[in-house]
Design an enzyme around this catalytic site. Structure first.
Site, mmCIF file in Angstrom:
data_model
loop_
_atom_site.group_PDB
_atom_site.id
_atom_site.type_symbol
_atom_site.label_atom_id
_atom_site.label_comp_id
_atom_site.label_asym_id
_atom_site.label_seq_id
_atom_site.Cartn_x
_atom_site.Cartn_y
_atom_site.Cartn_z
ATOM 1 N N PRO A 1 -1.309 -0.213 -5.165
ATOM 2 C CG PRO A 1 -3.036 -0.459 -3.655
ATOM 3 C CD PRO A 1 -1.835 -1.195 -4.257
ATOM 4 C CD GLU B 1 -2.879 1.224 0.368
ATOM 5 O OE1 GLU B 1 -3.161 0.118 -0.305
ATOM 6 O OE2 GLU B 1 -3.542 2.342 -0.141
ATOM 7 C CD GLU B 2 -0.414 6.236 -0.261
ATOM 8 O OE1 GLU B 2 0.254 6.720 0.303
ATOM 9 O OE2 GLU B 2 -1.612 6.564 -0.712
ATOM 10 N N PRO B 3 3.548 1.468 -1.420
ATOM 11 C CG PRO B 3 4.440 -0.146 -2.965
ATOM 12 C CD PRO B 3 3.195 0.727 -2.661
#
Ligand SMILES: *[C@@H]1O[C@H](CO)[C@@H](O)[C@H](O)[C@H]1NC(C)=O
Ligand SMILES: *[C@@H]1O[C@H](CO)[C@@H](O)[C@H](O)[C@H]1NC(C)=O
Ligand SMILES: *[C@@H]1O[C@H](CO)[C@@H](O)[C@H](O)[C@H]1NC(C)=O
Length: 459
Positions: free
Chosen positions: A159, A123-125
């Site tokens: 994402p 997630e927004e890695p």
């Protein structure tokens, strides 16, 4: 030869079009699980169905959530936490195990099948994982999914935050990736498996970070063209950010890659602009936009988006981060939202509360402020700060707010109501919008099952 349609045929065709049109509008929602007292997942699923939410995005693969979604016909995006990406990247074996126990397992029984459509890798890695590890993890998870017929059609996506794109003086048509070379590798990977690009769009955060940001530009309902760009008038930030992504993808050579909005929404507390009125205004505008199938100037058509988020999460960082839910911690709606038709938003059913008991300050005042400060180290007191829903309380009421938060967090244990400065009362001490919580009971059947399991292992 002319084909003549009589009135009733035309009417039924119209009706059919309307039906097909409305049945295809799909509103998604993010179901986060960073909470101390989770709602009973099957009740949440009942609520989702009653309200016609048809898509759920998760940040993990919480087993109680996935079991509850089984057989529900709700489309699911499961998530892999950022902390796992290094391991999944370096070990194909780990990736296969992840897919086996967190995806394949839920597809095995036709009647209890979970409709998993996407795996979100991180997630927004890029905020905290090396690019190599993100790429490696996507490759290994993709390979593991491709190995089985059952999982081959599941898409992998990542994402991203909207911060990965930029533009010249905010004109969407000049959108570009900030690190185009790195993105190219990722986009090729996604494109190979016909996977979508996922981006989170948060006009709320833009407005918080930039004092010159015109608040009306954050919402969908205005008609002032804040941004004019190649004949397109942008009346809201969502469209402008989305189209910046469209342009960036085009620039990178992937003009047709599908785009999913992984999360977009509005919080209701702990900031001057975070309140139920603004949240309703934003989310209702979003829902209308999804239902209209109108899309954005550069990408007309259906919009695939997930509202952020379903419920407030008290294990997140204090402040507005905890208050993005359409629903409170107890599954009651914060405001009305019209989804697919004129019905009002239904609450989560069958929620069980702890007894009607609250902990408030007694009349002791010596050292009270110090005690408030000490308690606020343990519990979230950010609603007491400027922009918070409880900012207007007196010192003694602030103490009550802090003491009660601690008492409820600890399931109303007598010892958790400050023995020196607090007392337990039976009347709800809430003040208007400043709500003093009353804890919910974590489903007792679930609790019993866990208790038995625990006993089995210990004895
Ligand atoms: C399944 O996913 C969860 C995180 O959502 C993780 O803790 C667990 O280790 C995963 N299982 C395997 C076998 O990787
Ligand atoms: C955009 O706004 C300008 C100025 O308000 C107006 O003249 C123009 O017709 C608008 N264009 C579109 C495509 O709506
Ligand atoms: C309590 O905390 C506030 C804010 O950090 C501080 O201004 C105040 O002096 C503290 N009061 C006491 C009595 O510690």
């Amino acid at each position: 030869m002319l084909v003549r349609l009589d009135f009733s045929t035309t009417l039924s065709l119209l009706l059919l079009l309307l039906l097909v049109g409305s049945s295809r509008a799909q509103v998604g929602v993010n179901w986060g699980t960073q909470v101390s007292h989770p709602l009973h997942a099957p009740s949440v699923v009942k609520m989702l169905q009653k309200n016609s939410f048809t898509r759920v995005k998760m940040f993990d693969t919480d087993a109680s959530v996935l079991h509850a979604l089984a057989g529900s016909n709700i489309e699911v995006m499961v998530g892999i936490p950022n902390t796992m990406l290094e391991t999944l990247s370096s070990s194909m074996h780990a990736a296969r195990n992840w897919v086996e126990s967190n995806v394949t397992w839920y597809l095995k029984y036709p009647k209890r099948r979970v409709d998993i459509r996407y795996v979100a890798v991180g997630e927004e890695p890029l905020h905290d994982v090396r690019l190599d590890a993100v790429i490696g993890a996507v490759k290994n998870i993709r390979a593991a999914l491709d190995k089985q017929t059952r999982t081959r059609d599941i898409k992998t996506t990542i994402p991203f935050s909207a911060g990965i794109v930029t533009s010249n003086s905010f004109t969407p048509s000049t959108g570009n990736f900030i690190r185009p070379d790195e993105m190219k590798t990722i986009l090729e990977l996604l494109s190979d498996s016909k996977s979508p690009f996922t981006v989170n769009i948060h006009p709320f955060i833009s407005s918080v970070n930039d004092p010159s940001f015109p608040l009306d530009f954050a919402f969908f309902d205005g008609d002032f063209p804040f941004q004019q760009d190649q004949g397109n008038n942008y009346t809201n930030a969502f469209d402008a950010i989305f189209d910046t992504v469209v342009s960036a993808l085009k620039q990178a050579g992937f003009p047709d890659m599908p785009i999913i909005v992984g999360g977009t929404g509005w919080p209701t507390d702990c900031n001057l602009q975070a309140n139920p009125q603004n949240a309703k205004r934003f989310n209702q505008g979003l829902v209308k936009r999804i239902e209209s199938s109108r899309g954005t100037p550069l990408r007309p058509g259906k919009l695939h988006a997930y509202i952020f988020s379903l419920v407030d999460e008290d294990r997140k960082k204090p402040g507005y981060e905890r208050h993005w839910g359409i629903f409170q911690y107890d599954g009651t709606r914060k405001y009305d939202l019209t989804l697919l038709g004129a019905r009002e938003l239904e609450n989560v059913p069958d929620v069980e509360y702890m007894p009607a008991r609250w902990c408030v300050s007694n009349d002791a005042t010596d050292g009270l402020e110090q005690r408030i400060n000490a308690t606020c180290q343990q519990v979230d007191c950010s609603p007491l700060l400027e922009g918070g829903s409880c900012n207007f309380l007196t010192v003694s009421e602030r103490a009550s707010y802090a003491f009660n938060s601690n008492y409820q967090l600890n399931d109303q244990a007598t010892s958790s109501c400050d023995p020196e400065f607090g007392r337990v009362v039976r009347d709800d001490p809430s003040h208007g919008n400043c709500r003093f919580m009353r804890q919910i009971v974590v489903n007792s059947a679930e609790r019993e099952r866990l208790f038995l399991l625990h006993k089995l292992y210990i004895y």
